[in-house]
Design an enzyme around this catalytic site. Structure first.
Site, PDB file in Angstrom:
ATOM      1  N   ASP A   1       0.744   3.777  -3.070  1.00 16.54           N
ATOM      2  CA  ASP A   1       0.310   5.413  -2.724  1.00 16.54           C
ATOM      3  C   ASP A   1       1.309   6.275  -3.740  1.00 16.54           C
ATOM      4  OD1 ASP A   1      -1.225   7.555  -1.336  1.00 16.54           O
ATOM      5  OD2 ASP A   1       1.135   7.901  -0.828  1.00 16.54           O
TER       6      ASP A   1
ATOM      7  N   GLU B   1      -4.607   0.555  -3.414  1.00 17.09           N
ATOM      8  CA  GLU B   1      -3.461   0.955  -3.605  1.00 17.09           C
ATOM      9  C   GLU B   1      -2.214   0.002  -3.395  1.00 17.09           C
ATOM     10  OE1 GLU B   1      -3.366   5.613  -1.719  1.00 17.09           O
ATOM     11  OE2 GLU B   1      -3.405   3.937  -0.434  1.00 17.09           O
TER      12      GLU B   1
ATOM     13  N   GLU C   1       0.759  -1.081   0.017  1.00 17.16           N
ATOM     14  CA  GLU C   1       0.095   0.017   0.058  1.00 17.16           C
ATOM     15  C   GLU C   1       0.851   1.461   0.106  1.00 17.16           C
ATOM     16  OE1 GLU C   1      -2.315   2.635   3.127  1.00 17.16           O
ATOM     17  OE2 GLU C   1      -2.111   0.614   3.627  1.00 17.16           O
TER      18      GLU C   1
ATOM     19  N   ASP D   1      -7.260   0.891   0.862  1.00 14.45           N
ATOM     20  CA  ASP D   1      -5.723   0.458   0.990  1.00 14.45           C
ATOM     21  C   ASP D   1      -5.541  -0.726   0.088  1.00 14.45           C
ATOM     22  OD1 ASP D   1      -5.780   2.455   2.857  1.00 14.45           O
ATOM     23  OD2 ASP D   1      -5.870   1.056   4.542  1.00 14.45           O
TER      24      ASP D   1
END
EC number: 3.1.26.3
Length: 256
Positions: A42, A114, A38, A111
């Site tokens: 991101d 990502e 994650e 989450d």
């Protein structure tokens, strides 16, 4: 777990399917969870979206590009994409998280999405991750106005009125309801020139102002075109009246 259907929806086939499985694994399930993926995803997402916006919207300045990007990568946007990809059906959650409805929780789904971006990056490189992100985001961008995306109702109302040279709205708290720890504010928004007077409510003064501004903006969108049309008609009428030549016969009759 079979991830064939999800890979088809993503339009990407993993050479290392275990990366996709890890991306879908919440920390409540086991130690091989998705939090590191994650973190990576991101950064990949922010870079890919920035690149996409830079190429698509050449007239937007840095501030507007940042605003649009922030709106596209926030939790709600990721949650909606995750729902579209049917990620709730693919998540690996611990028993407690599963019972509490974690597969519906926006933060968990955002989450996981990502983490998938991070997994694609590790599996196929940045170009593969960017291609996936573009595939998911281009349809969204085709339906939004980058000039207004992410702006709140008060800002949109102010800009709309300024664009038509109308005085800014006035806000006033007209009532509060409920106990001190659970108050509801009622705010009135007025625009005298348009004879608009609407009320909105919310758990804070700011929220109530935003609610009232949204209603006022809807009314302004309805009334301003009528005002502009009427103003043009009046100007046209005055111009025609001034341009009409005097009647010579009338002048002769007046002299007689």
């Amino acid at each position: 777990m079979s991830l064939e259907a999800l890979q088809q929806r993503l339009g990407y086939r993993f050479s290392k399917p275990e990366l996709l499985q890890q991306a879908l694994t919440h920390r409540s399930h086991n130690a091989m969870h998705n939090e590191r993926l994650e973190f990576l995803g991101d950064s990949i997402l922010n870079c890919a979206v920035a690149d996409m916006l830079y190429g698509m919207f050449g007239k937007l300045d840095e501030g507007d590009l940042s605003r649009v990007r922030a709106n596209l990568v926030k939790q709600q946007a990721l949650y909606e994409i995750a729902q579209m990809l049917l990620l709730p059906d693919e998540l690996r959650l611990g028993e407690g998280e599963l019972k509490s409805g974690g597969f519906r929780r926006p933060s968990i789904l955002a989450d996981a999405l990502e983490a998938i971006f991070g997994a694609v990056f590790l599996d196929g490189g940045f170009d593969a991750a960017r291609t996936l992100i573009r595939k998911l985001y281009i349809p969204i961008l085709e339906q939004v106005d980058p000039r207004t995306l992410g702006k709140d109702a008060k800002t949109l109302l102010q800009e709309y009125l300024q664009g038509h040279k109308i005085a800014l709205p006035q806000y006033a708290v007209v009532a509060t309801h409920g106990a001190a720890h659970n108050q509801q504010f009622e705010v009135e928004c007025t625009i005298p020139k348009l004879e608009i007077r609407v009320s909105g409510s919310g758990a804070s003064r700011r929220a109530a102002e935003q609610s009232a501004a949204k209603l006022a903006l809807e009314e302004a969108h309805r009334l301003v075109p009528q005002l502009v049309k009427r103003s043009r008609a009046e100007r046209t009428g005055k111009t025609r009246k001034q341009a009409t030549p005097p009647d010579p016969q009338l002048s002769l009759r007046l002299k007689e």
